[in-house]
Write an enzyme that holds these catalytic residues in place. Structure first.
Site, PDB file in Angstrom:
ATOM      1  N   GLU A   6       0.754  -1.283  -0.151  1.00  0.00           N
ATOM      2  CA  GLU A   6      -0.083   0.089  -0.281  1.00  0.00           C
ATOM      3  C   GLU A   6       0.905   1.086  -0.065  1.00  0.00           C
ATOM      4  O   GLU A   6       1.824   1.305   0.659  1.00  0.00           O
ATOM      5  CB  GLU A   6      -0.870  -0.025   1.009  1.00  0.00           C
ATOM      6  CG  GLU A   6      -2.381   0.483   0.905  1.00  0.00           C
ATOM      7  CD  GLU A   6      -3.077  -0.383  -0.001  1.00  0.00           C
ATOM      8  OE1 GLU A   6      -3.171  -0.061  -0.995  1.00  0.00           O
ATOM      9  OE2 GLU A   6      -3.709  -1.432   0.464  1.00  0.00           O
ATOM     10  N   THR A  13       2.797   1.961  -2.184  1.00  0.00           N
ATOM     11  CA  THR A  13       4.066   1.755  -2.924  1.00  0.00           C
ATOM     12  C   THR A  13       4.085   1.781  -4.441  1.00  0.00           C
ATOM     13  O   THR A  13       5.130   2.013  -4.863  1.00  0.00           O
ATOM     14  CB  THR A  13       4.384   0.320  -2.350  1.00  0.00           C
ATOM     15  OG1 THR A  13       3.568  -0.591  -2.758  1.00  0.00           O
ATOM     16  CG2 THR A  13       5.025   0.230  -1.026  1.00  0.00           C
ATOM     17  N   GLY A  19     -17.071   4.812  -3.853  1.00  0.00           N
ATOM     18  CA  GLY A  19     -16.430   5.533  -2.514  1.00  0.00           C
ATOM     19  C   GLY A  19     -15.895   4.306  -1.572  1.00  0.00           C
ATOM     20  O   GLY A  19     -15.570   4.831  -0.344  1.00  0.00           O
ATOM     21  N   GLY A  79     -13.267   2.400  -1.574  1.00  0.00           N
ATOM     22  CA  GLY A  79     -11.878   1.878  -1.706  1.00  0.00           C
ATOM     23  C   GLY A  79     -11.703   0.653  -2.606  1.00  0.00           C
ATOM     24  O   GLY A  79     -10.405   0.069  -2.528  1.00  0.00           O
ATOM     25  N   SER A 114     -11.846   0.666  -5.915  1.00  0.00           N
ATOM     26  CA  SER A 114     -11.364   1.366  -7.324  1.00  0.00           C
ATOM     27  C   SER A 114     -12.746   1.034  -7.942  1.00  0.00           C
ATOM     28  O   SER A 114     -12.565   0.478  -9.290  1.00  0.00           O
ATOM     29  CB  SER A 114     -10.239   0.323  -7.800  1.00  0.00           C
ATOM     30  OG  SER A 114      -9.221   0.735  -6.902  1.00  0.00           O
ATOM     31  N   SER A 115     -13.703   1.524  -7.799  1.00  0.00           N
ATOM     32  CA  SER A 115     -14.937   1.676  -8.812  1.00  0.00           C
ATOM     33  C   SER A 115     -14.562   2.727  -9.810  1.00  0.00           C
ATOM     34  O   SER A 115     -14.910   2.535 -11.086  1.00  0.00           O
ATOM     35  CB  SER A 115     -16.103   2.230  -8.109  1.00  0.00           C
ATOM     36  OG  SER A 115     -15.810   3.489  -7.530  1.00  0.00           O
ATOM     37  N   GLU A 130      -7.511  10.025 -14.978  1.00  0.00           N
ATOM     38  CA  GLU A 130      -8.026  10.316 -13.787  1.00  0.00           C
ATOM     39  C   GLU A 130      -6.815  11.360 -13.000  1.00  0.00           C
ATOM     40  O   GLU A 130      -7.448  12.325 -12.498  1.00  0.00           O
ATOM     41  CB  GLU A 130      -7.821   8.865 -12.922  1.00  0.00           C
ATOM     42  CG  GLU A 130      -8.426   9.117 -11.405  1.00  0.00           C
ATOM     43  CD  GLU A 130      -8.903   8.094 -10.685  1.00  0.00           C
ATOM     44  OE1 GLU A 130      -9.118   6.739 -11.460  1.00  0.00           O
ATOM     45  OE2 GLU A 130      -9.270   8.289  -9.391  1.00  0.00           O
ATOM     46  N   ASP A 133      -4.398   0.501  -9.415  1.00  0.00           N
ATOM     47  CA  ASP A 133      -5.796   0.025  -9.956  1.00  0.00           C
ATOM     48  C   ASP A 133      -6.199  -0.395 -11.380  1.00  0.00           C
ATOM     49  O   ASP A 133      -6.946  -1.143 -11.486  1.00  0.00           O
ATOM     50  CB  ASP A 133      -6.684   1.241  -9.155  1.00  0.00           C
ATOM     51  CG  ASP A 133      -6.232   1.661  -7.705  1.00  0.00           C
ATOM     52  OD1 ASP A 133      -5.608   0.726  -7.321  1.00  0.00           O
ATOM     53  OD2 ASP A 133      -6.881   2.619  -7.202  1.00  0.00           O
ATOM     54  N   TYR A 136      -4.037  12.056   0.741  1.00  0.00           N
ATOM     55  CA  TYR A 136      -3.411  11.155  -0.076  1.00  0.00           C
ATOM     56  C   TYR A 136      -2.384  11.892  -0.956  1.00  0.00           C
ATOM     57  O   TYR A 136      -0.985  11.611  -0.763  1.00  0.00           O
ATOM     58  CB  TYR A 136      -4.507  10.530  -1.187  1.00  0.00           C
ATOM     59  CG  TYR A 136      -3.694   9.610  -1.962  1.00  0.00           C
ATOM     60  CD1 TYR A 136      -3.547   8.123  -2.027  1.00  0.00           C
ATOM     61  CD2 TYR A 136      -3.303  10.188  -3.287  1.00  0.00           C
ATOM     62  CE1 TYR A 136      -3.054   7.553  -3.024  1.00  0.00           C
ATOM     63  CE2 TYR A 136      -2.601   9.135  -4.593  1.00  0.00           C
ATOM     64  CZ  TYR A 136      -2.642   7.855  -3.927  1.00  0.00           C
ATOM     65  OH  TYR A 136      -1.991   6.891  -5.213  1.00  0.00           O
TER      66      TYR A 136
HETATM   67  C1  GLA Z   1      -5.111   4.380  -4.158  1.00  0.00           C
HETATM   68  C2  GLA Z   1      -4.765   4.706  -5.219  1.00  0.00           C
HETATM   69  C3  GLA Z   1      -3.460   3.729  -5.847  1.00  0.00           C
HETATM   70  C4  GLA Z   1      -2.672   3.416  -4.653  1.00  0.00           C
HETATM   71  C5  GLA Z   1      -3.254   3.328  -3.354  1.00  0.00           C
HETATM   72  C6  GLA Z   1      -2.546   3.037  -2.223  1.00  0.00           C
HETATM   73  O1  GLA Z   1      -6.142   3.151  -4.308  1.00  0.00           O
HETATM   74  O2  GLA Z   1      -5.548   4.688  -6.593  1.00  0.00           O
HETATM   75  O3  GLA Z   1      -2.879   4.128  -6.967  1.00  0.00           O
HETATM   76  O4  GLA Z   1      -1.779   4.544  -4.449  1.00  0.00           O
HETATM   77  O5  GLA Z   1      -4.607   4.082  -2.992  1.00  0.00           O
HETATM   78  O6  GLA Z   1      -1.989   1.997  -2.166  1.00  0.00           O
END
Ligand code: GLA
Length: 384
Positions: A32, A34, A120, A122, A124-125, A158, A170, A222
């Site tokens: 995560e 990374t 929303g 987390g 990755s919709s 994005e 993602d 973020y």
């Molecule tokens: C979100 C971002 C990813 C990644 C994660 C954290 O999902 O879209 O690219 O950076 O956070 O690991």
């Protein structure tokens, strides 16, 4: 599902779609924060997907029906406007924008989008949506986009159009995911291998715990972490370090003498997380799920204490996981600050674990969580 979406398309546009594309959301098993630090990640696609159906029009208009919202919006290919916050249409417009800049000759379309990746959460919709669209346009307009480029273009849309500074993970897994396999990606070299996830062998399941916390501040925090880890690397580069991937905790301690407080902690998370991803791959190659679970717990601790992207609701998952004998490991997944966590749990004990989480969340006065038992799904596809 497929038939009912075609029927809806037919009702709205009085014609059949020419292309029926879909792409999955994801969980990140480990690795995560990374990806943008050019390290290692180990995500996998899930069975929840976004579907995008389209047929060409004779003019330059893009008209789309969002089935989840019962809402139609449109734009012109000649007037793509990133002034933002128009909501779900931005992602589609962003894909047109990157393709246009790539010199593609694009058609107007009538389209329908439908997603079952919770928004929303987390999972990755947004990547699922972007990849389902670019995959459809590639097919429809015969653009011949190679898979890696497809992931990169979706990420660019994005980053530069929608204005969210995500890494590549993602979109990458949404393109390259395979059934029952995780994707071990080196984000520096962009080389990857599929790693089999033989969860069934041990009667294990992956439970997603959606905290229900949707933090507006997530994207600004973020971006802040991105800046901090880049700042820390800048200091490390002075002593000849190329990037985090080439450090161990020992060499970080030796070379990171100038790093103080928070910056040292951010660097320590990235360095140790890269190592955990590699250890997780070794563990999976041996079907050593006890070891994988231990690494998940350690990853959460590092995200909570060093990278500081957790929240009380996600920590609750970790704490319950630690106390529940049949939970091998648990951690937040994705960016953090809310959204979802994952837990590796003995299949038959999942209902009891869910109940424990529901009770504890209620006791603490946290929002009621939602649960998804996810199957590891496949990447983008065109439905025939
Ligand atoms: C979100 C971002 C990813 C990644 C994660 C954290 O999902 O879209 O690219 O950076 O956070 O690991």
């Amino acid at each position: 599902m497929e038939d009912s979406l075609i029927r809806t398309f037919l009702e709205i546009y009085q014609s059949f779609p020419e292309v029926y594309s879909s792409a999955p959301g994801r969980i990140n098993i480990i690795g995560e924060h990374t990806d943008y630090n050019l390290g290692y990640v180990l995500p996998s696609a899930i069975h929840l997907r976004t579907f995008f159906l389209a047929a060409r029009r004779k003019d330059r208009k893009v008209r789309v029906w969002a089935n989840n919202f019962n809402q139609e919006q449109s734009f012109s290919i000649d007037k793509l406007d990133s002034c933002g916050n128009k909501g779900w249409i931005d992602y589609l417009e962003g894909i047109y924008w990157v393709l246009k800049r790539r010199g593609a000759s694009l058609d107007g379309i009538d389209a329908l989008v439908h997603g079952n990746v919770p928004l929303g959460s987390g999972l990755s919709s947004s990547a699922a949506y972007e990849v389902s669209v670019i995959n459809a346009l590639d097919h429809l307009c015969d653009l011949k986009i190679a898979p890696l480029e497809m992931a990169k273009l979706a990420q660019k849309a994005e980053n530069d159009f929608v204005g969210v500074q995500c890494g590549l993970m993602d979109q990458f897994v949404s393109v390259f995911g395979q059934k029952n396999r995780a994707v071990f990606l080196d984000c520096e070299k962009l080389e990857f291998v599929h790693i089999p996830l033989r969860l069934d062998k041990e009667r294990l399941g992956i439970l997603v715990y959606d905290t229900g916390v949707r933090r507006e501040l997530a994207s600004s925090e973020y971006n802040k972490r991105r800046l901090e880890s880049a700042q820390a690397l800048k200091v490390l580069k002075k002593s000849g370090v190329k990037n985090y991937k080439h450090l161990t905790l020992h060499s970080l301690r030796k070379r990171g003498g100038d790093l103080k407080g928070e910056l040292f902690k951010r660097a320590r998370h990235v360095v140790t997380e890269n190592q955990r991803v590699q250890e997780a791959v070794f563990a999976l190659q041996k079907d050593d799920f006890e070891k994988l679970g231990a690494l998940l717990f350690q990853s959460h601790e590092s995200l909570r204490d060093d990278y500081e992207v957790s929240c009380p609701e996600l920590d609750l998952l970790y704490e319950c996981g630690k106390r529940f004998p049949d939970c091998l490991g648990a951690r937040l997944t994705g960016a953090g600050f809310g959204g979802s966590g994952i837990a590796l749990v003995k299949k038959e004990k999942i209902p009891a674990f869910k109940q424990m989480l529901l009770d504890k969340a209620k006791q603490q006065g946290y929002p009621q969580p939602a649960f998804y038992e996810v199957a590891v799904g496949e990447g983008k596809k065109i439905h025939k």
